[in-house]
Design an enzyme around this catalytic site. Structure first.
Site, PDB file in Angstrom:
ATOM      1  N   CYS A 271     -16.694   1.272   0.727  1.00  0.00           N
ATOM      2  CA  CYS A 271     -15.470   0.468   0.942  1.00  0.00           C
ATOM      3  C   CYS A 271     -14.974   0.567   2.380  1.00  0.00           C
ATOM      4  O   CYS A 271     -14.213  -0.291   2.816  1.00  0.00           O
ATOM      5  CB  CYS A 271     -14.393   0.888  -0.048  1.00  0.00           C
TER       6      CYS A 271
ATOM      7  N   HIS B  59      -7.405   0.923  -6.346  1.00  0.00           N
ATOM      8  CA  HIS B  59      -7.595   0.003  -5.217  1.00  0.00           C
ATOM      9  C   HIS B  59      -8.281  -1.260  -5.755  1.00  0.00           C
ATOM     10  O   HIS B  59      -9.443  -1.546  -5.430  1.00  0.00           O
ATOM     11  CB  HIS B  59      -8.445   0.698  -4.146  1.00  0.00           C
TER      12      HIS B  59
ATOM     13  N   ASP C 191     -17.506   6.466  -1.037  1.00  0.00           N
ATOM     14  CA  ASP C 191     -16.209   6.375  -0.364  1.00  0.00           C
ATOM     15  C   ASP C 191     -16.004   7.718   0.344  1.00  0.00           C
ATOM     16  O   ASP C 191     -16.750   8.683   0.100  1.00  0.00           O
ATOM     17  CB  ASP C 191     -15.119   6.120  -1.438  1.00  0.00           C
TER      18      ASP C 191
ATOM     19  N   GLN D 246     -10.096  -4.005  -3.543  1.00  0.00           N
ATOM     20  CA  GLN D 246     -11.408  -3.576  -3.034  1.00  0.00           C
ATOM     21  C   GLN D 246     -12.500  -3.849  -4.064  1.00  0.00           C
ATOM     22  O   GLN D 246     -13.549  -4.423  -3.749  1.00  0.00           O
ATOM     23  CB  GLN D 246     -11.350  -2.061  -2.726  1.00  0.00           C
TER      24      GLN D 246
ATOM     25  N   ARG E  83     -13.368  -9.172   1.327  1.00  0.00           N
ATOM     26  CA  ARG E  83     -11.958  -8.856   1.052  1.00  0.00           C
ATOM     27  C   ARG E  83     -11.110 -10.085   1.382  1.00  0.00           C
ATOM     28  O   ARG E  83     -10.182 -10.432   0.653  1.00  0.00           O
ATOM     29  CB  ARG E  83     -11.495  -7.661   1.920  1.00  0.00           C
TER      30      ARG E  83
ATOM     31  N   ARG F 162       0.887  -1.185   0.000  1.00  0.00           N
ATOM     32  CA  ARG F 162       0.000   0.000   0.000  1.00  0.00           C
ATOM     33  C   ARG F 162       0.914   1.221   0.000  1.00  0.00           C
ATOM     34  O   ARG F 162       1.610   1.486   0.982  1.00  0.00           O
ATOM     35  CB  ARG F 162      -0.902  -0.010   1.233  1.00  0.00           C
TER      36      ARG F 162
HETATM   37  N1   CP Z   1     -11.353  -0.490   2.446  1.00  0.00           N
HETATM   38  C1   CP Z   1     -10.083  -0.535   2.850  1.00  0.00           C
HETATM   39  O1   CP Z   1      -9.145  -0.730   2.048  1.00  0.00           O
HETATM   40  O2   CP Z   1      -9.929  -0.405   4.184  1.00  0.00           O
HETATM   41  P1   CP Z   1      -8.547  -0.133   4.938  1.00  0.00           P
HETATM   42  O3   CP Z   1      -8.046   1.197   4.454  1.00  0.00           O
HETATM   43  O4   CP Z   1      -8.898  -0.127   6.397  1.00  0.00           O
HETATM   44  O5   CP Z   1      -7.595  -1.229   4.588  1.00  0.00           O
HETATM   45  N1  NVA Z   2     -10.204   6.579  -1.193  1.00  0.00           N
HETATM   46  C1  NVA Z   2      -9.839   6.088   0.110  1.00  0.00           C
HETATM   47  C2  NVA Z   2     -10.026   4.612   0.191  1.00  0.00           C
HETATM   48  C3  NVA Z   2      -9.835   4.014   1.540  1.00  0.00           C
HETATM   49  C4  NVA Z   2      -9.977   2.517   1.542  1.00  0.00           C
HETATM   50  C5  NVA Z   2      -8.407   6.470   0.431  1.00  0.00           C
HETATM   51  O1  NVA Z   2      -7.557   6.359  -0.460  1.00  0.00           O
HETATM   52  O2  NVA Z   2      -8.142   6.889   1.553  1.00  0.00           O
END
Ligand code: CP
Ligand code: NVA
Length: 330
Positions: free
Chosen positions: A267, A133, A227, A136, A295, A106
């Site tokens: 999400c 992502h 989101d 997701q 997930r 990430r």
């Molecule tokens: N939806 C999601 O990716 O959650 P986190 O940011 O908690 O991993």
């Molecule tokens: N768009 C959000 C998604 C979190 C899972 C972010 O990038 O923070």
């Protein structure tokens, strides 16, 4: 050939459906304690996980998933290894390839995960970047698939920012036919990525629309999706975004524009009272916890596909033979 999962580019519609069928098997098998205990297709394998941003769902579901499949996960805080600050991403990629069987990452810039994948000799999985992502969206589309809600005209309406999550929905529409609508503010900075949009647009089997009026967009929706208004890394813009995104809230009134019985997805993490009201988030049409749970199952399926392709192929051969046999005996 090593396979990465940075987005949907290496998949086509048939491969995505295959992955969903394997995810159904993985999910069902987890409930049968004895067979889950014996099923260890990642035995002896290790996965390095790099988190340069906060996470709850992604981190926990990957770690638990790797453990359940018989593998071992090494958690690396981005800050402590210093991707491209303490150490060059090329060196990290080559070094982790000597120790591990895969990397889950990430990161902020998408170009860094591309570089990680380019220099690693092991599969690299995108656990979220500023651009996309895909894990997701794989879990989200699977959630609709397992509920029997997926078909090539299913109308998914994303209300909010044209961010990483919206980009992955658009990428999916480039592969799997469906109707995707994004309702976002008109300003350039809230639009989805133009190259993802252009590439997805080549799939004439999908309808992809960008609108700015959430009520028009939500009309006849099968799925309303949202989101956060402020993604990780954009915290300095919070006040400005709270103001601009106010009309882009999923609430009872907006839900009434959708089809009766439409489902609501998010999400997560969610901010009740901002992008979604509490009554909708926690109401009977919300399937947010199902998508979060999925997930785990989808990522386990993905890990087996990438790390033990032999096992993955074996499942599909048996699955196909069983389907043929059941048709013959009908
Ligand atoms: N939806 C999601 O990716 O959650 P986190 O940011 O908690 O991993
Ligand atoms: N768009 C959000 C998604 C979190 C899972 C972010 O990038 O923070």
């Amino acid at each position: 050939m090593k396979r990465d999962f940075l987005g949907f580019s290496q998949l086509d519609a048939a491969k995505i459906i295959e992955l969903f069928d394997f995810s159904l098997f993985i999910k069902k098998q987890r409930r049968e304690t004895a067979s889950a205990a014996a099923y260890k297709p990642l035995a002896g394998k290790t996965v390095a996980m790099i988190f340069n941003k906060p996470s709850l769902r992604t981190r926990v579901s990957f770690e638990i998933g790797i453990h359940e499949l018989g593998g071992y996960a090494v958690n690396l805080e981005g800050k402590s290894i210093g991707v491209n600050s303490r150490e060059a991403v090329e060196d990290i990629a080559q070094l982790l390839s000597r120790y591990n069987n895969a990397v889950v990452a990430r990161l902020h810039e998408h170009s860094i995960i591309e570089s990680l994948a380019e220099h690693a000799s092991i599969p690299v999985i995108n656990a979220l970047t500023d651009l996309s992502h895909p894990c997701q969206i794989l879990a989200d589309a699977f959630t609709l698939y397992e509920k029997g809600l997926w078909h090539d005209r299913v109308k998914v309406v994303f209300v909010g920012d044209g961010n990483n999550v919206a980009n992955s929905w658009i990428e999916l529409a480039g592969k799997l036919p469906f109707h995707f609508v994004l309702a976002c503010p008109e300003m350039q900075e809230f639009q989805p990525d133009p190259s993802i949009l252009e590439e997805a647009g080549k799939n004439s089997a999908s309808v992809i629309e960008i609108m700015h009026d959430p009520v028009t967009a939500a009309k006849d929706a099968d799925v309303l999706y949202t989101d956060v208004w402020t993604s990780m890394g954009q915290e300095a813009e919070t006040d400005k975004r709270l103001d601009i995104f106010k009309p882009y809230q999923i609430n009872r009134q907006l839900l009434e524009s959708a089809k009766p019985g439409a489902v609501v997805m998010h999400c997560m993490p969610a901010h009740r009272g901002q992008e979604i009201t509490a009554d909708v988030m926690d109401g009977p049409q919300s399937i947010v916890l199902d998508e979060a749970e999925n997930r785990l199952h989808v990522q386990k399926a993905l890990l087996v596909k990438l790390l033990n392709h032999e096992e993955y192929r074996k499942f599909h051969l048996t699955h196909r033979l069983r389907n043929v046999a059941s048709k013959l005996t009908r």
